[in-house]
Design a protein around this motif. Sequence first.
Motif, PDB file in Angstrom:
ATOM      1  N   ALA A  58       0.809  -1.344  -0.170  1.00  0.00           N
ATOM      2  CA  ALA A  58      -0.127  -0.152   0.136  1.00  0.00           C
ATOM      3  C   ALA A  58       0.949   1.209  -0.045  1.00  0.00           C
ATOM      4  N   THR A  59       1.909   1.318   0.681  1.00  0.00           N
ATOM      5  CA  THR A  59       2.935   2.349   0.676  1.00  0.00           C
ATOM      6  C   THR A  59       3.439   2.671  -0.585  1.00  0.00           C
ATOM      7  N   ALA A  60       3.907   1.359  -1.412  1.00  0.00           N
ATOM      8  CA  ALA A  60       4.231   1.743  -2.820  1.00  0.00           C
ATOM      9  C   ALA A  60       3.159   2.207  -3.570  1.00  0.00           C
ATOM     10  N   VAL A  61       1.966   1.876  -3.470  1.00  0.00           N
ATOM     11  CA  VAL A  61       0.921   2.278  -4.258  1.00  0.00           C
ATOM     12  C   VAL A  61       0.710   3.729  -4.009  1.00  0.00           C
ATOM     13  N   GLU A  62       0.486   4.328  -2.795  1.00  0.00           N
ATOM     14  CA  GLU A  62       0.303   5.446  -2.406  1.00  0.00           C
ATOM     15  C   GLU A  62       1.422   6.541  -2.855  1.00  0.00           C
ATOM     16  N   ARG A  63       2.612   5.969  -2.875  1.00  0.00           N
ATOM     17  CA  ARG A  63       3.790   6.974  -3.502  1.00  0.00           C
ATOM     18  C   ARG A  63       3.659   6.767  -4.818  1.00  0.00           C
ATOM     19  N   GLY A  64       2.910   5.970  -5.586  1.00  0.00           N
ATOM     20  CA  GLY A  64       3.111   5.685  -7.101  1.00  0.00           C
ATOM     21  C   GLY A  64       4.473   5.279  -7.551  1.00  0.00           C
ATOM     22  N   ASP A  65       5.013   4.601  -6.422  1.00  0.00           N
ATOM     23  CA  ASP A  65       6.471   4.098  -6.566  1.00  0.00           C
ATOM     24  C   ASP A  65       6.484   2.829  -7.494  1.00  0.00           C
ATOM     25  N   ARG A  66       6.511   3.123  -8.857  1.00  0.00           N
ATOM     26  CA  ARG A  66       6.439   1.940  -9.832  1.00  0.00           C
ATOM     27  C   ARG A  66       7.884   1.003  -9.452  1.00  0.00           C
ATOM     28  N   THR A  67       8.911   1.265  -9.401  1.00  0.00           N
ATOM     29  CA  THR A  67      10.155   0.593  -9.292  1.00  0.00           C
ATOM     30  C   THR A  67       9.843  -0.614  -8.162  1.00  0.00           C
ATOM     31  N   GLU A  68       9.526   0.246  -6.773  1.00  0.00           N
ATOM     32  CA  GLU A  68       9.110  -0.762  -5.661  1.00  0.00           C
ATOM     33  C   GLU A  68       7.950  -1.694  -5.923  1.00  0.00           C
ATOM     34  N   LEU A  69       6.724  -1.204  -6.497  1.00  0.00           N
ATOM     35  CA  LEU A  69       5.844  -2.220  -6.799  1.00  0.00           C
ATOM     36  C   LEU A  69       6.175  -3.364  -7.580  1.00  0.00           C
ATOM     37  N   LEU A  70       6.929  -2.977  -8.833  1.00  0.00           N
ATOM     38  CA  LEU A  70       7.272  -4.163  -9.578  1.00  0.00           C
ATOM     39  C   LEU A  70       8.009  -5.127  -8.979  1.00  0.00           C
ATOM     40  N   THR A  71       9.059  -4.642  -8.145  1.00  0.00           N
ATOM     41  CA  THR A  71       9.939  -5.743  -7.354  1.00  0.00           C
ATOM     42  C   THR A  71       9.037  -6.441  -6.410  1.00  0.00           C
ATOM     43  N   LEU A  72       8.169  -5.594  -5.767  1.00  0.00           N
ATOM     44  CA  LEU A  72       7.293  -6.404  -4.733  1.00  0.00           C
ATOM     45  C   LEU A  72       6.426  -7.671  -5.848  1.00  0.00           C
ATOM     46  N   LEU A  73       5.836  -7.225  -6.716  1.00  0.00           N
ATOM     47  CA  LEU A  73       4.965  -8.020  -7.528  1.00  0.00           C
ATOM     48  C   LEU A  73       5.721  -9.325  -8.290  1.00  0.00           C
ATOM     49  N   GLU A  74       7.072  -8.881  -8.588  1.00  0.00           N
ATOM     50  CA  GLU A  74       7.827  -9.854  -9.542  1.00  0.00           C
ATOM     51  C   GLU A  74       8.205 -10.883  -8.479  1.00  0.00           C
ATOM     52  N   GLY A  75       8.599 -10.376  -7.224  1.00  0.00           N
ATOM     53  CA  GLY A  75       9.253 -11.388  -6.190  1.00  0.00           C
ATOM     54  C   GLY A  75       8.134 -12.563  -6.049  1.00  0.00           C
ATOM     55  N   VAL A  76       6.833 -12.240  -5.753  1.00  0.00           N
ATOM     56  CA  VAL A  76       5.667 -13.074  -5.699  1.00  0.00           C
ATOM     57  C   VAL A  76       5.709 -14.000  -6.887  1.00  0.00           C
ATOM     58  N   ALA A  77       5.812 -13.424  -8.170  1.00  0.00           N
ATOM     59  CA  ALA A  77       5.609 -14.180  -9.420  1.00  0.00           C
ATOM     60  C   ALA A  77       6.639 -15.091  -9.593  1.00  0.00           C
ATOM     61  N   HIS A  78       7.759 -14.736  -9.080  1.00  0.00           N
ATOM     62  CA  HIS A  78       9.027 -15.619  -9.293  1.00  0.00           C
ATOM     63  C   HIS A  78       9.044 -16.795  -8.395  1.00  0.00           C
ATOM     64  N   ARG A  79       8.675 -16.493  -7.168  1.00  0.00           N
ATOM     65  CA  ARG A  79       8.451 -17.646  -6.326  1.00  0.00           C
ATOM     66  C   ARG A  79       7.183 -18.686  -6.366  1.00  0.00           C
TER      67      ARG A  79
END
Lengths: 319, 319
Positions: free
Chosen positions: B257-278
């Motif tokens: 939610a913090t990454a979304v609120e900040r519109g932090d595209r890099t952090e969002l991608l890191t979080l989503l990719e981590g899940v997808a990879h595992r």
Amino acid sequence: MSAEPARTGVVGLGLIGGSLALRLTAQGHPVLGTDPDPSTRAAAVGAGLAVEDGLGPWLAACDLVAVCAPLDVLSEILHRVAGLTDDRTTVIDVGSVKAPVHRLARDAGLGGRFVGVHPMAGTERSGFQHASADLFDHATWAVTLEEGVTDATRAATVVRFLAERLDARVCVLTPALHDEAAAVVSHVPHVVAHLLLDGAEEFADPRVAALLAAGSFRDGTRVAGTNPARTRNMLAENHEAVGRELARLRQRLDRLATAVERGDRTELLTLLEGVAHRAGSVRHADADLLASDEVDAEAVLRLLGEPGSGVVVSPRRRG
Amino acid sequence: MSAEPARTGVVGLGLIGGSLALRLTAQGHPVLGTDPDPSTRAAAVGAGLAVEDGLGPWLAACDLVAVCAPLDVLSEILHRVAGLTDDRTTVIDVGSVKAPVHRLARDAGLGGRFVGVHPMAGTERSGFQHASADLFDHATWAVTLEEGVTDATRAATVVRFLAERLDARVCVLTPALHDEAAAVVSHVPHVVAHLLLDGAEEFADPRVAALLAAGSFRDGTRVAGTNPARTRNMLAENHEAVGRELARLRQRLDRLATAVERGDRTELLTLLEGVAHRAGSVRHADADLLASDEVDAEAVLRLLGEPGSGVVVSPRRRG
């Protein structure tokens, strides 16, 4: 454009644009399409579509142009389409977030001739190779217009066109309401699917989690298989509405988690029953329906102001 | 009991107990069942089951007794079954939370002859009228034992019986690990389905939310249709593990939610990719398999100590 468009241009022949072009072409409606990727253009020609090599004067011969491109190139394309067409052409997009696109369209000088469109369809896949004439079967389409900006007569024409040519259920609403609703029914569910999957991956013994995974887990994490970059874009483009809805989700989660931690059976039942009792309003919404030939500028503006009633059902006609 | 049980008693003929009795009876395995509700007993007789009027000395003639009753009456039933049977009878239950049941069984004096069982099957429905001999087809069953308490030879017999008579995949684990895993893959997903549905209901215009509801929303909220009292019981019975997992969910939600609120595209991608990879580790877990006739007390205790490997697949036999 006030009658049905005589020719439609489709800019971008991926999953959505390709499916739109295939469907309209299959119905005998004149379509001209293009795509920046030569192999996509070749595939589209192979599938029987009329394809142009790039953006050009041919766009001015289309009274409807559907821009079906990712948000990161949308600004440039909208500017070019605005320069290549005049007031006779209505421009729509098909993106999953609407307020930012309305801003881009205004910046591109499209003014009242831009109408936002979002088909509530799609798959985990992308690209012309997955496009099909029946992708939109039984889909609901959102049509967004800004009061005081969008030409309501054009919006009404787009609504009728979608309803009659694509058999669409159409929901008319403002870009802001669309984005708030999309956060609730699509973007936050995507976030939650990722969080649930993350929980199972971080579990001490992920193989035990996998073995015991019940239907609730498989259902709840299905969309976590979506391309992370696409989910990221969706969340980032709608980050204000998604952020607000995630904040509400946190409040609801806190309330329920507190009841769980306390083992408070009464409070837990109250919370769960409250949701179950109201579930009907969301699961079985029975919107007021309007026949497509009842839709004009006045009807569109009225639907925009009436919560939950902005729906058109296609083949039903007045009388 | 070390060979296959010669006769099984089923106490409680609801969805799970009824399906178990129907399946074993259909296979020619001798079953005696009972239920406190006379109309359920009549329906069971009508379906060809051998039914007793209540708990009684007949239980001592069963070398396996399956108690298939809700947790709120389980303590009383386990005490009565303990009093009516002796060391020749092994007792199992079928509840969705295991640690509290092992405690009740110990309090009832069942000692080493109680083995926990949980079929990962079921529907939103309940009652004998929904029971069927094929409810457990392709289901995974958890078998739980407490080290130093449960008789491992009996647990091995139960594992083999489930694998061979019910074609079950069996996962052997401690009650604590079971309850932690159930929190992750079942109980928390139920909570989340309710929270998502709640969000759509509380939305300013629930009918718009319903109209635009995408597949991610329908998938993510399906189990919110479960009877609230049953979900409440599940959460309350496993409230410690569910509470811990909800706390972890809150942490993950906060980060995203913090990454979304900040519109932090890099952090969002890191979080989503981590899940997808595992995701593969959970979605395609490939457990070590053991043939059912390889399962003895020693194997059961070994499986209990080996994360993720406690799996038996039925018809496959050694050699």
